[in-house]
Design an enzyme around this catalytic site. Structure first.
Site, PDB file in Angstrom:
ATOM      1  N   THR A  96      10.796  -4.921  -7.512  1.00  0.00           N
ATOM      2  CA  THR A  96      11.906  -5.751  -7.011  1.00  0.00           C
ATOM      3  C   THR A  96      11.297  -6.745  -6.019  1.00  0.00           C
ATOM      4  OG1 THR A  96      12.376  -4.037  -5.355  1.00  0.00           O
ATOM      5  CG2 THR A  96      13.757  -4.069  -7.311  1.00  0.00           C
ATOM      6  N   GLU A 155      11.948   6.411  -3.424  1.00  0.00           N
ATOM      7  CA  GLU A 155      10.612   7.006  -3.209  1.00  0.00           C
ATOM      8  C   GLU A 155      10.137   6.660  -1.802  1.00  0.00           C
ATOM      9  OE1 GLU A 155       7.830   4.944  -2.796  1.00  0.00           O
ATOM     10  OE2 GLU A 155       8.937   3.076  -3.108  1.00  0.00           O
ATOM     11  N   PHE A 156       9.248   7.501  -1.277  1.00  0.00           N
ATOM     12  CA  PHE A 156       8.723   7.259   0.073  1.00  0.00           C
ATOM     13  C   PHE A 156       7.198   7.371   0.046  1.00  0.00           C
ATOM     14  CE2 PHE A 156      12.997   9.057   0.420  1.00  0.00           C
ATOM     15  CZ  PHE A 156      13.636   8.067   1.155  1.00  0.00           C
ATOM     16  N   ARG A 158       3.355   6.285   0.287  1.00  0.00           N
ATOM     17  CA  ARG A 158       2.495   5.291   0.940  1.00  0.00           C
ATOM     18  C   ARG A 158       1.315   4.981   0.035  1.00  0.00           C
ATOM     19  NH1 ARG A 158       1.070   8.795   5.917  1.00  0.00           N
ATOM     20  NH2 ARG A 158       1.154  10.232   4.180  1.00  0.00           N
ATOM     21  N   PHE A 253       3.550   5.440  13.858  1.00  0.00           N
ATOM     22  CA  PHE A 253       3.877   4.013  13.705  1.00  0.00           C
ATOM     23  C   PHE A 253       3.973   3.277  15.027  1.00  0.00           C
ATOM     24  CE2 PHE A 253       4.281   3.047   9.209  1.00  0.00           C
ATOM     25  CZ  PHE A 253       3.980   4.307   8.716  1.00  0.00           C
ATOM     26  N   ALA A 256      -0.688  -0.345  17.615  1.00  0.00           N
ATOM     27  CA  ALA A 256      -0.678  -1.802  17.754  1.00  0.00           C
ATOM     28  C   ALA A 256      -1.818  -2.384  16.926  1.00  0.00           C
ATOM     29  CB  ALA A 256      -0.848  -2.171  19.222  1.00  0.00           C
ATOM     30  N   GLY A 257      -1.672  -3.613  16.518  1.00  0.00           N
ATOM     31  CA  GLY A 257      -2.730  -4.246  15.725  1.00  0.00           C
ATOM     32  C   GLY A 257      -2.252  -5.530  15.110  1.00  0.00           C
ATOM     33  N   GLY A 261       1.893  -5.160   6.621  1.00  0.00           N
ATOM     34  CA  GLY A 261       1.764  -5.957   5.401  1.00  0.00           C
ATOM     35  C   GLY A 261       2.149  -5.072   4.246  1.00  0.00           C
ATOM     36  N   CYS A 264       5.940  -3.262   0.681  1.00  0.00           N
ATOM     37  CA  CYS A 264       7.256  -2.713   1.038  1.00  0.00           C
ATOM     38  C   CYS A 264       7.838  -3.262   2.325  1.00  0.00           C
ATOM     39  CB  CYS A 264       7.164  -1.197   1.124  1.00  0.00           C
ATOM     40  SG  CYS A 264       6.923  -0.450  -0.479  1.00  0.00           S
TER      41      CYS A 264
HETATM   42  C1  UDX Z   1       5.351   2.138   3.260  1.00  0.00           C
HETATM   43  C2  UDX Z   1       6.129   3.412   3.613  1.00  0.00           C
HETATM   44  O1  UDX Z   1       5.377   4.178   4.560  1.00  0.00           O
HETATM   45  C3  UDX Z   1       6.426   4.215   2.369  1.00  0.00           C
HETATM   46  O2  UDX Z   1       7.214   5.349   2.723  1.00  0.00           O
HETATM   47  C4  UDX Z   1       7.202   3.326   1.395  1.00  0.00           C
HETATM   48  O3  UDX Z   1       7.506   4.004   0.226  1.00  0.00           O
HETATM   49  C5  UDX Z   1       6.390   2.075   1.081  1.00  0.00           C
HETATM   50  O4  UDX Z   1       6.081   1.395   2.299  1.00  0.00           O
HETATM   51  P1  UDX Z   1       2.839   1.506   2.714  1.00  0.00           P
HETATM   52  O5  UDX Z   1       3.310   0.097   2.639  1.00  0.00           O
HETATM   53  O6  UDX Z   1       1.943   2.016   1.656  1.00  0.00           O
HETATM   54  O7  UDX Z   1       4.079   2.514   2.743  1.00  0.00           O
HETATM   55  O8  UDX Z   1       2.029   1.670   4.070  1.00  0.00           O
HETATM   56  P2  UDX Z   1       2.201   2.335   5.507  1.00  0.00           P
HETATM   57  O9  UDX Z   1       1.109   3.279   5.714  1.00  0.00           O
HETATM   58  O10 UDX Z   1       3.568   2.813   5.768  1.00  0.00           O
HETATM   59  O11 UDX Z   1       1.908   1.055   6.434  1.00  0.00           O
HETATM   60  C6  UDX Z   1       2.666  -0.127   6.320  1.00  0.00           C
HETATM   61  C7  UDX Z   1       2.060  -1.233   7.146  1.00  0.00           C
HETATM   62  O12 UDX Z   1       2.243  -1.021   8.530  1.00  0.00           O
HETATM   63  C8  UDX Z   1       0.555  -1.419   6.953  1.00  0.00           C
HETATM   64  O13 UDX Z   1       0.288  -2.805   6.921  1.00  0.00           O
HETATM   65  C9  UDX Z   1      -0.048  -0.796   8.187  1.00  0.00           C
HETATM   66  O14 UDX Z   1      -1.295  -1.373   8.532  1.00  0.00           O
HETATM   67  C10 UDX Z   1       1.009  -1.122   9.226  1.00  0.00           C
HETATM   68  N1  UDX Z   1       1.061  -0.179  10.350  1.00  0.00           N
HETATM   69  C11 UDX Z   1       1.409   1.130  10.126  1.00  0.00           C
HETATM   70  C12 UDX Z   1       0.813  -0.627  11.645  1.00  0.00           C
HETATM   71  O15 UDX Z   1       0.501  -1.799  11.880  1.00  0.00           O
HETATM   72  N2  UDX Z   1       0.934   0.273  12.691  1.00  0.00           N
HETATM   73  C13 UDX Z   1       1.288   1.564  12.495  1.00  0.00           C
HETATM   74  O16 UDX Z   1       1.388   2.299  13.498  1.00  0.00           O
HETATM   75  C14 UDX Z   1       1.522   2.012  11.174  1.00  0.00           C
END
Ligand code: UDX
Length: 448
Positions: A96, A155-156, A158, A253, A256-257, A261, A264
């Site tokens: 989507t 779904e959840f 990663r 979560f 910081a950084g 991206g 999702c």
């Molecule tokens: C996410 C959800 O976690 C997952 O449940 C859903 O199904 C799809 O989207 P994903 O995109 O694979 O999964 O990555 P995730 O590990 O959740 O991180 C998402 C983004 O946030 C990444 O770019 C990551 O670098 C960033 N991030 C994550 C941070 O900048 N800081 C954090 O503390 C955690």
């Protein structure tokens, strides 16, 4: 693991779409002993699976797929009719993607559901795994009618740990209004565990969006705190740790950084904001999360520029990491792409590397020198910039890096390197929301 009896008919499952969600779900269901057929219209993905390979880079997936294909529990269907023959459940796991306006493009979902409506036997449950805006499943159910019940089951997973997440779910959400089909879908995944939540389809859709949007808010929030740390002299590591110890906040979560991206968070936050807008709501927190995330990338480029004395023009900048996060070759909404483009717009000479995403990056970064070897990447660089926290970069021989660079600046966009150690090697270390660390000045020559 819960013990469940699955009716014979529901042992046969047709998964439509072999993208990140579909292929992992298909392999997972096959490993539970189901008879899984996968329907894929993309020729490249089809060919990869036919050759026994995963169409995406995901740890463990190649092996899982090969095992299930070999065992005959998973097979590629020639078309929808073939995939649906005798199947009690049809799982829709198509993309989507965002439209130009930011809302979710439901064209693939509608096409898949329309095809299923024609080919499936009455009573087949249509399970929507694709992330769809609130109200979508109710509308699909109305358009199909009672012949095929529709259930939302988000779904959840990663990327980078999708198989692990599939087998260790925190919860199983099923949403719809037909108790029998809700029970059948719960039975499909119940063996995997996780608390079962049975609700209406719209609430199930909102659980998915709400989770992703809330996690994105957390990330943008800590990035704003990180900025405030830089302005006031605090250290975001200590702040995140202290905040996270409050169980009502939680540490997850709060890294910081460079912000979020991937396929999702950016898409889902925008789609939820757009949905709210259609209903006349201004969801300000989502607008802010999106803006902070974009700003975080610009701030980072600014940080590099300032640390290089006010200009990046003509400077050689080595970028470590292109994928949006480690463990994947996914470049969708990857911070590296924005950062490199910003740097190149300011006439920097960028050289970049990534353990998995190099080939995918080539068409997206035509002006960038892309090299496979991290040591070759950093050689002669004025600055080394870490964008993706791959283990390969954490464990680089940083003493050799220091020797082979032309300059001495390291900018860590993921706060994952040991700044004190780098400074001891003569490098200037900059990160996000933490004080800069500079090498100690050379001791004055002892007086004669
Ligand atoms: C996410 C959800 O976690 C997952 O449940 C859903 O199904 C799809 O989207 P994903 O995109 O694979 O999964 O990555 P995730 O590990 O959740 O991180 C998402 C983004 O946030 C990444 O770019 C990551 O670098 C960033 N991030 C994550 C941070 O900048 N800081 C954090 O503390 C955690």
């Amino acid at each position: 693991m819960a013990s469940v009896t699955v009716p014979d008919r529901d042992r046969a499952v047709c998964v439509v779409g072999a993208g990140y969600v579909g292929i992992v779900t298909a392999a997972g269901l096959a490993s539970l002993g189901r008879d899984v057929r996968i329907v894929e219209i993309d020729a490249a993905r089809w060919a990869a699976i036919a050759a026994g390979r995963a169409p995406i880079h995901e740890p463990g997936l190649d092996a899982a797929l090969a095992e299930q294909l070999r065992a005959g529990r998973l097979r590629l269907a020639t078309d929808l009719a073939d995939g649906l023959r005798g199947a009690g459940i049809a799982v829709v796991a198509v993309g989507t993607p965002p439209t130009a306006e930011g809302d979710a493009d439901l064209a693939h979902v509608r096409t898949a559901v329309a095809g299923i409506a024609v080919a499936a036997e009455p009573g087949t449950v249509v399970v929507i795994k694709s992330t769809v805006p609130p109200g979508t499943v109710a509308a699909l159910a109305r358009s199909i009618g009672p012949r095929l019940p529709v259930v939302m089951c988000p779904e959840f997973l990663r990327e980078g740990s999708a198989l692990h997440d599939l087998h260790h779910p925190a919860r199983l959400v099923v949403g719809g209004d037909d108790p029998d089909s809700l029970g059948r879908v719960a039975g499909l995944f119940a063996e995997l565990g996780g608390e079962l939540i049975v609700t209406d389809a719209t609430s199930a859709e909102l659980i998915k969006y709400g989770t992703n949007a809330f996690l994105a808010l957390k990330i943008s929030f800590i990035n704003e705190i990180a900025e405030l740390c830089e302005l006031t002299g605090g250290n975001v590591d200590a702040v995140a740790h202290g905040m996270g110890l409050d169980p009502r906040v939680g540490r997850a979560f709060l890294n910081a950084g460079l912000g979020f991206g991937g396929s999702c968070f950016p898409k889902d936050v925008r789609a939820l904001e757009a949905t709210a807008g259609y209903h006349g709501q201004s969801f300000w927190m989502l607008k802010a999360a999106i803006e902070v995330n974009a700003q975080q990338r610009r701030r980072f480029v600014n940080k590099i520029r300032l640390a290089l004395g006010g200009s990046v023009s003509g400077r050689r900048i080595a970028v470590l990491g292109l994928a949006f996060k480690p463990g994947t070759d996914d470049l969708r909404q990857a911070p590296a792409l924005d950062i490199i483009r910003h740097l190149e717009d300011q006439h920097a000479q960028v050289v970049a590397t990534d353990p998995a995403a190099l080939e995918r990056a080539r068409p997206l970064l035509p002006a960038t020198e892309l090299v496979a070897d991290a040591m070759a990447c950093v050689a002669g660089a004025d600055a080394v910039v870490l964008v993706t926290e791959w283990d390969e970069f954490r464990s680089l021989d940083w003493a050799r890096v220091a020797e082979s660079m032309a300059g001495n600046l390291v900018v860590d966009g993921r706060n994952c390197l040991d700044g004190e150690r780098l400074a001891a090697l003569g490098l200037r270390y900059r990160s996000v929301g933490r004080p800069p660390i500079d090498p100690l000045p050379l001791p004055l020559a002892a007086e004669a």
